[in-house]
Design a protein around this motif. Structure first.
Motif, mmCIF file in Angstrom:
data_model
loop_
_atom_site.group_PDB
_atom_site.id
_atom_site.type_symbol
_atom_site.label_atom_id
_atom_site.label_comp_id
_atom_site.label_asym_id
_atom_site.label_seq_id
_atom_site.Cartn_x
_atom_site.Cartn_y
_atom_site.Cartn_z
ATOM 1 N N PRO A 155 84.159 11.652 71.551
ATOM 2 C CA PRO A 155 85.271 10.698 71.508
ATOM 3 C C PRO A 155 85.229 9.776 72.722
ATOM 4 C CG PRO A 155 86.032 12.941 71.115
ATOM 5 C CD PRO A 155 84.627 13.043 71.609
ATOM 6 N N PRO A 156 85.401 8.470 72.532
ATOM 7 C CA PRO A 156 85.393 7.550 73.677
ATOM 8 C C PRO A 156 86.641 7.716 74.532
ATOM 9 C CG PRO A 156 86.011 6.384 71.680
ATOM 10 C CD PRO A 156 85.617 7.768 71.260
ATOM 11 N N THR A 157 86.508 7.415 75.804
ATOM 12 C CA THR A 157 87.630 7.463 76.738
ATOM 13 C C THR A 157 87.732 6.123 77.453
ATOM 14 O OG1 THR A 157 86.434 8.158 78.732
ATOM 15 C CG2 THR A 157 87.030 9.885 77.142
ATOM 16 N N ASP A 158 88.805 5.950 78.200
ATOM 17 C CA ASP A 158 88.968 4.703 78.945
ATOM 18 C C ASP A 158 88.059 4.623 80.167
ATOM 19 O OD1 ASP A 158 90.744 3.824 77.096
ATOM 20 O OD2 ASP A 158 92.404 3.463 78.482
ATOM 21 N N ARG A 159 87.233 5.645 80.380
ATOM 22 C CA ARG A 159 86.178 5.496 81.393
ATOM 23 C C ARG A 159 85.210 4.381 81.008
ATOM 24 N NH1 ARG A 159 86.414 11.295 81.213
ATOM 25 N NH2 ARG A 159 84.532 11.405 79.928
ATOM 26 N N LEU A 160 85.251 3.981 79.750
ATOM 27 C CA LEU A 160 84.398 2.881 79.303
ATOM 28 C C LEU A 160 84.721 1.564 79.995
ATOM 29 C CD1 LEU A 160 84.117 3.449 75.448
ATOM 30 C CD2 LEU A 160 82.366 3.827 77.183
ATOM 31 N N ARG A 161 85.864 1.490 80.684
ATOM 32 C CA ARG A 161 86.190 0.230 81.362
ATOM 33 C C ARG A 161 85.107 -0.152 82.364
ATOM 34 N NH1 ARG A 161 89.361 4.177 83.582
ATOM 35 N NH2 ARG A 161 89.427 4.388 85.857
ATOM 36 N N HIS A 162 84.470 0.843 82.960
ATOM 37 C CA HIS A 162 83.418 0.555 83.929
ATOM 38 C C HIS A 162 82.178 -0.016 83.226
ATOM 39 C CE1 HIS A 162 85.832 2.772 86.808
ATOM 40 N NE2 HIS A 162 85.782 3.853 86.050
ATOM 41 N N VAL A 163 81.848 0.530 82.075
ATOM 42 C CA VAL A 163 80.697 0.051 81.320
ATOM 43 C C VAL A 163 80.971 -1.355 80.799
ATOM 44 C CG1 VAL A 163 79.125 0.536 79.410
ATOM 45 C CG2 VAL A 163 80.174 2.433 80.675
ATOM 46 N N ALA A 164 82.185 -1.567 80.304
ATOM 47 C CA ALA A 164 82.545 -2.887 79.782
ATOM 48 C C ALA A 164 82.484 -3.942 80.875
ATOM 49 C CB ALA A 164 83.945 -2.831 79.167
ATOM 50 N N ARG A 165 83.029 -3.639 82.017
ATOM 51 C CA ARG A 165 83.013 -4.603 83.124
ATOM 52 C C ARG A 165 81.581 -4.909 83.550
ATOM 53 N NH1 ARG A 165 83.506 -4.261 88.878
ATOM 54 N NH2 ARG A 165 84.488 -6.120 89.764
ATOM 55 N N LEU A 166 80.741 -3.879 83.591
ATOM 56 C CA LEU A 166 79.345 -4.100 83.941
ATOM 57 C C LEU A 166 78.662 -4.974 82.893
ATOM 58 C CD1 LEU A 166 77.043 -3.424 85.897
ATOM 59 C CD2 LEU A 166 76.581 -1.380 84.521
ATOM 60 N N GLY A 167 78.982 -4.740 81.627
ATOM 61 C CA GLY A 167 78.411 -5.553 80.560
ATOM 62 C C GLY A 167 78.784 -7.017 80.684
ATOM 63 N N VAL A 168 80.016 -7.281 81.090
ATOM 64 C CA VAL A 168 80.460 -8.668 81.293
ATOM 65 C C VAL A 168 79.748 -9.275 82.502
ATOM 66 C CG1 VAL A 168 82.438 -10.124 81.892
ATOM 67 C CG2 VAL A 168 82.681 -8.312 80.170
ATOM 68 N N ARG A 169 79.671 -8.518 83.574
ATOM 69 C CA ARG A 169 79.090 -9.045 84.821
ATOM 70 C C ARG A 169 77.585 -9.293 84.705
ATOM 71 N NH1 ARG A 169 80.749 -5.679 89.972
ATOM 72 N NH2 ARG A 169 79.692 -7.459 90.937
ATOM 73 N N THR A 170 76.922 -8.635 83.771
ATOM 74 C CA THR A 170 75.479 -8.815 83.627
ATOM 75 C C THR A 170 75.122 -9.857 82.568
ATOM 76 O OG1 THR A 170 75.479 -6.895 82.125
ATOM 77 C CG2 THR A 170 74.857 -6.499 84.423
ATOM 78 N N ARG A 171 76.092 -10.681 82.180
ATOM 79 C CA ARG A 171 75.823 -11.716 81.171
ATOM 80 C C ARG A 171 74.653 -12.612 81.572
ATOM 81 N NH1 ARG A 171 79.098 -17.255 80.523
ATOM 82 N NH2 ARG A 171 77.791 -17.561 82.373
ATOM 83 N N ASP A 172 74.688 -13.150 82.784
ATOM 84 C CA ASP A 172 73.634 -14.077 83.205
ATOM 85 C C ASP A 172 72.287 -13.390 83.301
ATOM 86 O OD1 ASP A 172 75.644 -15.922 83.272
ATOM 87 O OD2 ASP A 172 75.562 -16.283 85.447
ATOM 88 N N PHE A 173 72.285 -12.119 83.727
ATOM 89 C CA PHE A 173 71.036 -11.359 83.777
ATOM 90 C C PHE A 173 70.426 -11.251 82.381
ATOM 91 C CE2 PHE A 173 69.154 -7.184 82.894
ATOM 92 C CZ PHE A 173 68.015 -7.259 83.677
ATOM 93 N N ALA A 174 71.270 -10.997 81.368
ATOM 94 C CA ALA A 174 70.763 -10.851 80.004
ATOM 95 C C ALA A 174 70.086 -12.133 79.531
ATOM 96 C CB ALA A 174 71.902 -10.470 79.062
ATOM 97 N N PHE A 175 70.684 -13.278 79.847
ATOM 98 C CA PHE A 175 70.039 -14.544 79.487
ATOM 99 C C PHE A 175 68.723 -14.695 80.243
ATOM 100 C CE2 PHE A 175 74.143 -15.632 77.721
ATOM 101 C CZ PHE A 175 73.852 -16.526 76.694
ATOM 102 N N GLY A 176 68.734 -14.403 81.528
ATOM 103 C CA GLY A 176 67.550 -14.585 82.348
ATOM 104 C C GLY A 176 66.388 -13.712 81.929
ATOM 105 N N VAL A 177 66.657 -12.445 81.571
ATOM 106 C CA VAL A 177 65.578 -11.525 81.219
ATOM 107 C C VAL A 177 64.926 -11.934 79.900
ATOM 108 C CG1 VAL A 177 66.817 -9.782 79.852
ATOM 109 C CG2 VAL A 177 64.976 -9.063 81.373
#
Length: 264
Positions: A155-177
């Motif tokens: 079951p998912p928990t709100d600990r996912l907030r850390h993963v979600a924030r990291l996913g948002v912050r790595t947007r430019d990296f995803a384009f670059g790679v």
């Protein structure tokens, strides 16, 4: 300066849940294949133990960590698999003990890190909070692979907030790679947490938007599910392009998971 304690606490909890999944496994279950090609349950835990050890050296022994980086540069396409293979060859009890000891040592090192310190990594240097976030993201993602192998639903928990924030912050990296120029403008990302809370990032009036369940976004950015199987909505061509390439982890993107309907 972000206080790393909350994310370190959540990393400990995430690791503890995975530990409960594997603590009583039989040797046959340790050898079960996971969705990662060629990786068993043992490979998944070995990889986490190996990466925790790398993170510990980064925080406590920069010289030893630099030697790891040189080894990675010498074999960029195989060093991760080699680390997992080496650990997976150990007896399950020994591997489990090593993983537990390593993550306990890393927990203490991160909690004792000087405020404002930054540590070397395979990408840009990271703070203690960023290091713990990256470890939580990997622990959660590889725990999904273990759960899939065992036929268990986590079951998912709100600990996912850390993963979600990291996913948002790595947007430019995803384009670059992917060899693409990152968009100049910020996106609006609105995600519904497992608790029902809405996590929002970016300007409210941004024309490029992504909305949907936080779980689905986290599955996407860790490449644990294909976009076609997720309830994420993109508004705007740049946001739509991002959902096709998003990733929250360092290194090459790989092929990702095929859609569930592929080949049917």
């Amino acid at each position: 300066m972000a206080d790393p304690t909350p994310v370190i606490d959540d990393l400990r909890a995430e690791s503890g849940e995975l530990d409960l999944l594997v603590a009583e496994l039989t040797p046959e279950q340790w050898a079960l294949p996971t969705p990662a090609p060629g990786w068993t349950v043992a490979h998944q835990i070995a990889h986490l133990a190996w990466t925790d050890h790398s993170a510990l050296l980064s925080v406590t022994d920069a010289g030893a960590f630099e030697a790891l980086v040189e080894k990675a540069l010498a074999a960029p396409d195989s060093f991760v698999d080699e680390g997992a293979e080496e650990g997976a060859a150990r007896p399950p009890a020994e591997l489990l003990a090593a993983w537990r000891a390593g993550r306990t040592a890393l927990d203490g090192a991160l909690r004792g890190a000087p405020p404002g310190a930054r540590f070397p990594w395979y990408g840009p240097p990271m703070s203690a909070a960023s290091m713990a976030t990256a470890r939580l993201m990997e622990t959660w993602a590889h725990a999904l692979d273990v759960a899939d192998a065992l036929g268990v639903v986590r079951p998912p928990t709100d600990r996912l907030r850390h993963v979600a924030r990291l996913g948002v912050r790595t947007r430019d990296f995803a384009f670059g790679v992917h060899g693409l120029t990152p968009p100049a403008e910020e996106f609006r990302v609105e995600l519904t947490a497992p608790s029902g809370e809405v996590w929002a990032y970016g300007p409210e009036d941004a024309p490029q938007r992504v909305t949907g369940p936080a779980l689905d976004f986290c599955l996407l950015v860790t490449r644990r599910a294909h976009r076609d199987d997720l309830a994420l909505t993109a508004t705007g061509p740049a946001a739509d392009r991002w959902l096709g390439i998003a990733q929250a982890f360092a290194g090459p993107p790989g092929t990702g998971r095929p859609p569930k309907g592929a080949g049917r």
